[in-house]
Design an enzyme around this catalytic site. Sequence first.
Site, PDB file in Angstrom:
ATOM      1  N   GLU A   1      -4.545  -8.829 -11.644  1.00  0.00           N
ATOM      2  CA  GLU A   1      -5.066  -7.660 -10.911  1.00  0.00           C
ATOM      3  C   GLU A   1      -6.504  -7.368 -11.330  1.00  0.00           C
ATOM      4  O   GLU A   1      -7.365  -7.103 -10.500  1.00  0.00           O
ATOM      5  CB  GLU A   1      -4.250  -6.401 -11.251  1.00  0.00           C
ATOM      6  CG  GLU A   1      -2.809  -6.490 -10.921  1.00  0.00           C
ATOM      7  CD  GLU A   1      -2.435  -5.671  -9.702  1.00  0.00           C
ATOM      8  OE1 GLU A   1      -3.284  -4.939  -9.172  1.00  0.00           O
ATOM      9  OE2 GLU A   1      -1.275  -5.801  -9.279  1.00  0.00           O
TER      10      GLU A   1
ATOM     11  N   GLY B   1       0.813  -1.223   0.000  1.00  0.00           N
ATOM     12  CA  GLY B   1       0.000   0.000   0.000  1.00  0.00           C
ATOM     13  C   GLY B   1       0.840   1.263   0.000  1.00  0.00           C
ATOM     14  O   GLY B   1       0.326   2.358   0.175  1.00  0.00           O
TER      15      GLY B   1
ATOM     16  N   ASP C   1       3.261  -1.299 -13.741  1.00  0.00           N
ATOM     17  CA  ASP C   1       4.031  -1.943 -12.681  1.00  0.00           C
ATOM     18  C   ASP C   1       4.650  -3.255 -13.166  1.00  0.00           C
ATOM     19  O   ASP C   1       5.803  -3.570 -12.864  1.00  0.00           O
ATOM     20  CB  ASP C   1       3.124  -2.218 -11.475  1.00  0.00           C
ATOM     21  CG  ASP C   1       2.341  -0.983 -11.073  1.00  0.00           C
ATOM     22  OD1 ASP C   1       2.856   0.125 -11.289  1.00  0.00           O
ATOM     23  OD2 ASP C   1       1.218  -1.132 -10.574  1.00  0.00           O
TER      24      ASP C   1
HETATM   25  C1  GLA Z   1      -0.982   1.982 -10.103  1.00  0.00           C
HETATM   26  C2  GLA Z   1      -1.374   1.003 -11.209  1.00  0.00           C
HETATM   27  C3  GLA Z   1      -0.649   1.317 -12.510  1.00  0.00           C
HETATM   28  C4  GLA Z   1      -0.770   2.794 -12.879  1.00  0.00           C
HETATM   29  C5  GLA Z   1      -0.465   3.688 -11.682  1.00  0.00           C
HETATM   30  C6  GLA Z   1      -0.759   5.143 -11.970  1.00  0.00           C
HETATM   31  O1  GLA Z   1       0.353   1.792  -9.753  1.00  0.00           O
HETATM   32  O2  GLA Z   1      -1.079  -0.308 -10.812  1.00  0.00           O
HETATM   33  O3  GLA Z   1      -1.139   0.494 -13.536  1.00  0.00           O
HETATM   34  O4  GLA Z   1      -2.015   3.083 -13.427  1.00  0.00           O
HETATM   35  O5  GLA Z   1      -1.203   3.309 -10.537  1.00  0.00           O
HETATM   36  O6  GLA Z   1       0.145   5.640 -12.898  1.00  0.00           O
END
Ligand code: GLA
Length: 345
Positions: free
Chosen positions: A144, A104, A156
């Site tokens: 996800e 988080g 990510d």
């Molecule tokens: C989170 C999501 C990513 C992206 C960012 C914002 O980390 O997992 O896919 O959208 O927020 O840039």
Amino acid sequence: MTGEATARGPARVNLIGEHTDYNGGLALPFPIDVGVTVRAEAISGDEVVAVATDLGEEDRFALRDVPAAEGWRAFVRGTVAELRAAGFAVRPARLEIAGNAPRGGGLSSSAALEVALALALLALSGEADAVDRVALAKLCSRVENAWVGAQTGLLDQLAALVGRPGCALRIDFATLDLRPIPLELRGHRLVVLDSGATHDLSAGEGYNERRAECERAAAELGVRWLAEADPAATARLPDPLDRRAEHVLTEDARVDETIAALEVGDLAAVGALLDASHASLRDLYDASVPEVEATRERLLEARALGARMMGGGFGGGVLALFPPTAEPPAEAVQVEPGLPARLLP
Ligand code: GLA
């Protein structure tokens, strides 16, 4: 085939380019040293047994017809099910999961977990080395979306799987063109300071709502991706869609401006771009919270050249750039590009 394998999935920092991934825009992330380690051991039977060592919890489920679950179990079950759905042979296994990325905290511990699970399981069936990492990033992102309920993009997972040491990765999410950009900071330091407010990207209000707003804006403008919209056309969108679109388009431009500033060693300009990104995320994207604002103030008072909220928003960490002459707050963690997801000996 091997009887056991250990994989490491890194957390990530995103230098700039926030909420652009699911809009077909640009971002500039890199994997960092903290992350998640998964040790997989082949077992007999037809089950997967997963142990979250840090939590002292266990999960056990049948390989076929994987049932849904909540929390960390959703990641494990989802990764197994998505690997099988994509045609990979998943063997019955015992998985030991341990991590040192704050959950988080906006560093994407969830992608670190997914990619470590996937690589460890693929290694058990002898498929880890040959796997296409962009395809694997998409598979982990489906975990996800379909299993955890967070409608996140590919930022990510690509950062964790494809990052290069010493570089940030310029990702074009419309074409999936990937370009390493050397991160030469000339003695400056990037740090992350946790705001203490945890964010849950699968929560109804917040991240998923922003994504839905962007999809509505793109549909109204008649474009596939919001990042391809004509900036002049966004003004005719109703509030708040006009502001969401303006954030996405200006943030997208800031990614290449940051690369240009890095190329000429203008770190003051990089700092100013971080500040501009934050202002846009706060005022146009409405993604900040008081704890994040207070954390950013602390970093600026310590004479950061620029600072911005990072990741999905509504909490998490703040990224700041410090010149060689200034000292970041003691709890801030210095971050630099590390190794991408990999098997450990
Ligand atoms: C989170 C999501 C990513 C992206 C960012 C914002 O980390 O997992 O896919 O959208 O927020 O840039």
